[in-house]
Write a protein that holds these residues in place. Structure first.
Motif, PDB file in Angstrom:
ATOM      1  N   THR A  15       0.818  -1.221   0.000  1.00  0.00           N
ATOM      2  CA  THR A  15       0.000   0.000   0.000  1.00  0.00           C
ATOM      3  C   THR A  15       0.851   1.270   0.000  1.00  0.00           C
ATOM      4  O   THR A  15       0.393   2.324  -0.425  1.00  0.00           O
ATOM      5  CB  THR A  15      -0.976   0.023   1.195  1.00  0.00           C
ATOM      6  OG1 THR A  15      -0.232   0.001   2.413  1.00  0.00           O
ATOM      7  CG2 THR A  15      -1.920  -1.158   1.145  1.00  0.00           C
TER       8      THR A  15
ATOM      9  N   SER B 131       4.840  10.350   2.482  1.00  0.00           N
ATOM     10  CA  SER B 131       4.571  10.419   3.921  1.00  0.00           C
ATOM     11  C   SER B 131       3.806  11.704   4.248  1.00  0.00           C
ATOM     12  O   SER B 131       2.865  11.700   5.038  1.00  0.00           O
ATOM     13  CB  SER B 131       5.908  10.344   4.668  1.00  0.00           C
ATOM     14  OG  SER B 131       5.723  10.644   6.013  1.00  0.00           O
TER      15      SER B 131
ATOM     16  N   ARG C 258      -6.205   9.709   1.611  1.00  0.00           N
ATOM     17  CA  ARG C 258      -6.446   8.389   2.209  1.00  0.00           C
ATOM     18  C   ARG C 258      -7.779   7.808   1.721  1.00  0.00           C
ATOM     19  O   ARG C 258      -7.900   6.625   1.483  1.00  0.00           O
ATOM     20  CB  ARG C 258      -6.419   8.448   3.744  1.00  0.00           C
ATOM     21  CG  ARG C 258      -5.143   9.022   4.331  1.00  0.00           C
ATOM     22  CD  ARG C 258      -4.909   8.574   5.760  1.00  0.00           C
ATOM     23  NE  ARG C 258      -4.497   7.178   5.817  1.00  0.00           N
ATOM     24  CZ  ARG C 258      -3.246   6.755   5.651  1.00  0.00           C
ATOM     25  NH1 ARG C 258      -2.273   7.605   5.436  1.00  0.00           N
ATOM     26  NH2 ARG C 258      -2.956   5.471   5.707  1.00  0.00           N
TER      27      ARG C 258
ATOM     28  N   GLU D 234       0.575  -4.771   3.346  1.00  0.00           N
ATOM     29  CA  GLU D 234       1.651  -4.120   4.097  1.00  0.00           C
ATOM     30  C   GLU D 234       1.487  -2.607   4.089  1.00  0.00           C
ATOM     31  O   GLU D 234       1.142  -2.037   3.053  1.00  0.00           O
ATOM     32  CB  GLU D 234       2.957  -4.511   3.413  1.00  0.00           C
ATOM     33  CG  GLU D 234       4.165  -3.798   3.889  1.00  0.00           C
ATOM     34  CD  GLU D 234       4.921  -3.121   2.753  1.00  0.00           C
ATOM     35  OE1 GLU D 234       5.371  -1.986   2.966  1.00  0.00           O
ATOM     36  OE2 GLU D 234       5.045  -3.724   1.672  1.00  0.00           O
TER      37      GLU D 234
ATOM     38  N   ASP E 195       4.548   9.963  10.107  1.00  0.00           N
ATOM     39  CA  ASP E 195       3.638   8.813  10.038  1.00  0.00           C
ATOM     40  C   ASP E 195       2.968   8.519  11.387  1.00  0.00           C
ATOM     41  O   ASP E 195       1.815   8.100  11.443  1.00  0.00           O
ATOM     42  CB  ASP E 195       4.385   7.555   9.558  1.00  0.00           C
ATOM     43  CG  ASP E 195       4.852   7.683   8.103  1.00  0.00           C
ATOM     44  OD1 ASP E 195       4.448   8.650   7.426  1.00  0.00           O
ATOM     45  OD2 ASP E 195       5.636   6.817   7.653  1.00  0.00           O
TER      46      ASP E 195
HETATM   47  O1   DC Z   1       6.061   1.898   2.892  1.00  0.00           O
HETATM   48  P1   DC Z   1       6.533   3.092   2.040  1.00  0.00           P
HETATM   49  O2   DC Z   1       7.842   3.659   2.482  1.00  0.00           O
HETATM   50  O3   DC Z   1       6.532   2.781   0.599  1.00  0.00           O
HETATM   51  O4   DC Z   1       5.406   4.226   2.280  1.00  0.00           O
HETATM   52  C1   DC Z   1       5.547   5.563   1.843  1.00  0.00           C
HETATM   53  C2   DC Z   1       4.689   6.465   2.725  1.00  0.00           C
HETATM   54  O5   DC Z   1       3.309   6.236   2.452  1.00  0.00           O
HETATM   55  C3   DC Z   1       4.836   6.275   4.217  1.00  0.00           C
HETATM   56  O6   DC Z   1       5.881   7.056   4.773  1.00  0.00           O
HETATM   57  C4   DC Z   1       3.500   6.685   4.755  1.00  0.00           C
HETATM   58  C5   DC Z   1       2.532   6.415   3.637  1.00  0.00           C
HETATM   59  N1   DC Z   1       1.722   5.224   3.880  1.00  0.00           N
HETATM   60  C6   DC Z   1       0.599   5.376   4.656  1.00  0.00           C
HETATM   61  O7   DC Z   1       0.347   6.454   5.170  1.00  0.00           O
HETATM   62  N2   DC Z   1      -0.236   4.325   4.860  1.00  0.00           N
HETATM   63  C7   DC Z   1       0.028   3.136   4.323  1.00  0.00           C
HETATM   64  N3   DC Z   1      -0.825   2.128   4.523  1.00  0.00           N
HETATM   65  C8   DC Z   1       1.202   2.945   3.539  1.00  0.00           C
HETATM   66  C9   DC Z   1       2.040   4.006   3.353  1.00  0.00           C
END
Ligand code: DC
Length: 232
Positions: free
Chosen positions: A35, A99, A108, A127, A183
């Motif tokens: 995700t 992020s 979202r 994930e 986050d």
């Molecule tokens: O897992 P990643 O580093 O590829 O994710 C990039 C950003 O996306 C992470 O810093 C926060 C956001 N994210 C989120 O808010 N919710 C999720 N389910 C997955 C990622």
């Protein structure tokens, strides 16, 4: 009622979620749902469109964006309005922007149905940051994967070096700390372990050790369900 379970793996950047989720999905012949790639794809799109930070502009972009994850020869590819962005979204810049924009409720919301649709039939390892808490609160098995900041920064640094990208360990560690704060502290769907998640600290574990621990939990859960079903 799903035929197969949904397994969620949440945790901070660099905890090993992607590699471990992919391996776990392979072992179980489940779909791997990355995700973070969806949030990265939106971030990429906003950069392409020279997004200025304006709310109306964001609403317009969100209305017209189509983000998809599709299997291509056994590998998950990410598409934004039909453009394959799989490789383009793997930069530190996109990670930091993803992020930041992931704290915006509108973003979202756009991605919520994409994620739920993909896991509707179960048989998924999902994930992210809010898998076990918001997107799949009813998931059958939940993990929260963590590691120390130093270890996570070291892993990310080695990953970037292997790809031939220049970065200092100090900068990588500082990016990880910024991402952790963004986050964990956002008001919508912050990174937090679900109350019923199994916590695993991967600091001193190899990837295959973590996968084995998870398989142990999954098998135990399966046995427990079978025992319950056999009870009169
Ligand atoms: O897992 P990643 O580093 O590829 O994710 C990039 C950003 O996306 C992470 O810093 C926060 C956001 N994210 C989120 O808010 N919710 C999720 N389910 C997955 C990622």
């Amino acid at each position: 009622m799903r035929e197969k379970p949904v397994i969620t793996i949440d945790g901070p950047a660099g905890a090993g979620k992607s590699t471990i989720s992919r391996l776990l999905a392979e072992r179980l012949s489940y779909l791997y749902l990355d995700t973070g790639a969806l949030y990265r794809a939106v971030a990429y799109h906003l950069i392409q469109k020279d997004y200025s930070g304006n709310n109306e502009e964001l609403a317009d972009l969100c209305r017209n964006i189509r983000v998809e994850l599709n299997d291509r020869a056994g590998r998950l590819h990410v598409f934004v309005n039909s453009e394959d962005v799989t490789m383009k979204i793997r930069t530190e810049e996109i990670g930091l922007l993803a992020s930041r924009i992931s704290a915006i409720p509108m973003v979202r919301e756009v991605l919520l149905s994409v994620q739920r649709d993909m896991a509707a039939a179960g048989g998924v390892v999902a994930e992210g940051r809010d898998m076990g808490t918001v997107v799949f609160p009813d998931a059958e098995i939940k993990f929260f994967l963590d590691a120390t900041v130093r270890e996570r920064a070291g892993r990310r640094y080695r990953e970037l070096s292997e790809r031939g990208e220049k970065a200092s360990l100090r900068d990588v560690e500082s990016d990880i700390l910024i991402r952790d704060r963004q986050d964990r502290e956002r008001s919508v769907a912050p990174l937090v372990a679900a109350a019923d998640a199994v916590h695993i600290d991967s600091t001193d574990q190899t990837i295959s050790q973590v996968v084995d621990i998870m398989m142990g939990v999954i098998n135990k859960t399966g046995n427990a369900q079978m025992r319950t079903e056999k009870c009169p």
